[in-house]
Design a protein around this motif. Structure first.
Motif, PDB file in Angstrom:
ATOM      1  N   PRO A   1      25.736 -66.896  42.696  1.00 44.59           N
ATOM      2  CA  PRO A   1      25.068 -68.077  42.125  1.00 44.59           C
ATOM      3  C   PRO A   1      25.434 -69.385  42.823  1.00 44.59           C
ATOM      4  N   HIS A   2      26.700 -69.568  43.203  1.00 41.54           N
ATOM      5  CA  HIS A   2      27.083 -70.843  43.823  1.00 41.54           C
ATOM      6  C   HIS A   2      26.442 -71.000  45.206  1.00 41.54           C
ATOM      7  N   ALA A   3      26.236 -69.875  45.915  1.00 42.47           N
ATOM      8  CA  ALA A   3      25.580 -69.934  47.219  1.00 42.47           C
ATOM      9  C   ALA A   3      24.097 -70.282  47.052  1.00 42.47           C
ATOM     10  N   THR A   4      23.485 -69.715  46.020  1.00 41.61           N
ATOM     11  CA  THR A   4      22.077 -70.027  45.759  1.00 41.61           C
ATOM     12  C   THR A   4      21.906 -71.493  45.408  1.00 41.61           C
ATOM     13  N   ARG A   5      22.832 -72.034  44.613  1.00 40.39           N
ATOM     14  CA  ARG A   5      22.756 -73.457  44.268  1.00 40.39           C
ATOM     15  C   ARG A   5      22.906 -74.323  45.515  1.00 40.39           C
ATOM     16  N   LEU A   6      23.802 -73.926  46.404  1.00 36.21           N
ATOM     17  CA  LEU A   6      24.004 -74.679  47.647  1.00 36.21           C
ATOM     18  C   LEU A   6      22.742 -74.667  48.502  1.00 36.21           C
ATOM     19  N   LEU A   7      22.124 -73.498  48.633  1.00 31.11           N
ATOM     20  CA  LEU A   7      20.916 -73.386  49.446  1.00 31.11           C
ATOM     21  C   LEU A   7      19.757 -74.162  48.817  1.00 31.11           C
ATOM     22  N   ARG A   8      19.692 -74.144  47.500  1.00 31.56           N
ATOM     23  CA  ARG A   8      18.637 -74.908  46.812  1.00 31.56           C
ATOM     24  C   ARG A   8      18.784 -76.394  47.106  1.00 31.56           C
ATOM     25  N   GLU A   9      20.018 -76.857  47.166  1.00 27.54           N
ATOM     26  CA  GLU A   9      20.268 -78.268  47.461  1.00 27.54           C
ATOM     27  C   GLU A   9      19.909 -78.598  48.903  1.00 27.54           C
ATOM     28  N   VAL A  10      20.151 -77.654  49.824  1.00 25.93           N
ATOM     29  CA  VAL A  10      19.773 -77.868  51.224  1.00 25.93           C
ATOM     30  C   VAL A  10      18.272 -78.111  51.340  1.00 25.93           C
TER      31      VAL A  10
END
Length: 205
Positions: free
Chosen positions: A166-175
């Motif tokens: 989940p934290h990686a998905t949130r990071l990519l969403r922010e990118v």
């Protein structure tokens, strides 16, 4: 832009190839080199036609607005004009093959960041489509396409790709929200997934 162009090439089923013109100092990569040189080779479209065994491959030219060259060494854009112009494409003279090559069936797709930097003579021969970067509402769709493309490129089934935490998905969403760039999202996703894949080597203490 580049991903869409590659997708068109895949769906067309006629084979495709990519050539980046950014920073080119001459036209040799596009036009080829004349017979008699040690590194003589046919023009790029003819090479792709030979490799794909089709007369109408999809050819993607990246960063056309950044193509260089000179009167002495040849300009990529000037060569490109003779390859896409209906009157000359069907009988493009190849200095390596010493023969005319029919390029009239080639499907050309070109990308650039600023169409106003293209020479007017080239712009007049193109259908220019402005494509904005995807917004955050398209994140799930874009990420799924990127993961599928990475799996295909790495030669593994999509089901074998490690699930993103989940934290990686949130990071990519922010990118994507910050940059609206599929290219930036792809780079970030590839780095994250690569770091999650075990190397298979024992840890050294």
């Amino acid at each position: 832009k580049s991903y869409l162009a590659r997708l068109i090439g895949d769906l067309a089923g006629t084979g495709h190839a990519v050539l980046d013109l950014a920073g080119t100092s001459d036209n040799r990569t596009l036009e080829g080199t004349a017979r008699g040189w040690n590194n003589a080779q046919p023009c790029w479209p003819a090479l792709v036609m030979s490799q794909t065994r089709t007369a109408n491959p999809v050819l993607l030219l990246e960063e056309v607005d950044k193509a260089g060259g000179s009167a002495r060494n040849g300009r990529s854009v000037a060569t490109l004009l003779t390859m896409i112009e209906a009157g000359t494409a069907s009988r493009f003279w190849n200095r390596c093959l010493l023969a005319k090559v029919d390029l009239s069936h080639v499907c050309w797709i070109m990308t650039c960041n600023d169409a106003s930097r293209l020479p007017a003579v080239l712009r007049s021969r193109l259908d220019i489509v402005a494509i904005d970067g995807p917004g955050p509402e398209y994140f799930d769709m874009v990420l799924a396409a990127i993961m599928s493309d990475l799996a295909k490129r790495w030669g593994v089934a999509l089901s074998e790709m490690p699930p993103l935490p989940p934290h990686a998905t949130r990071l990519l969403r922010e990118v994507l929200r910050r940059t609206r760039s599929v290219r930036a999202l792809r780079r970030s996703a590839e780095r994250i997934v690569s770091a999650m894949i075990p190397t298979g080597r024992d840890r050294v203490h």
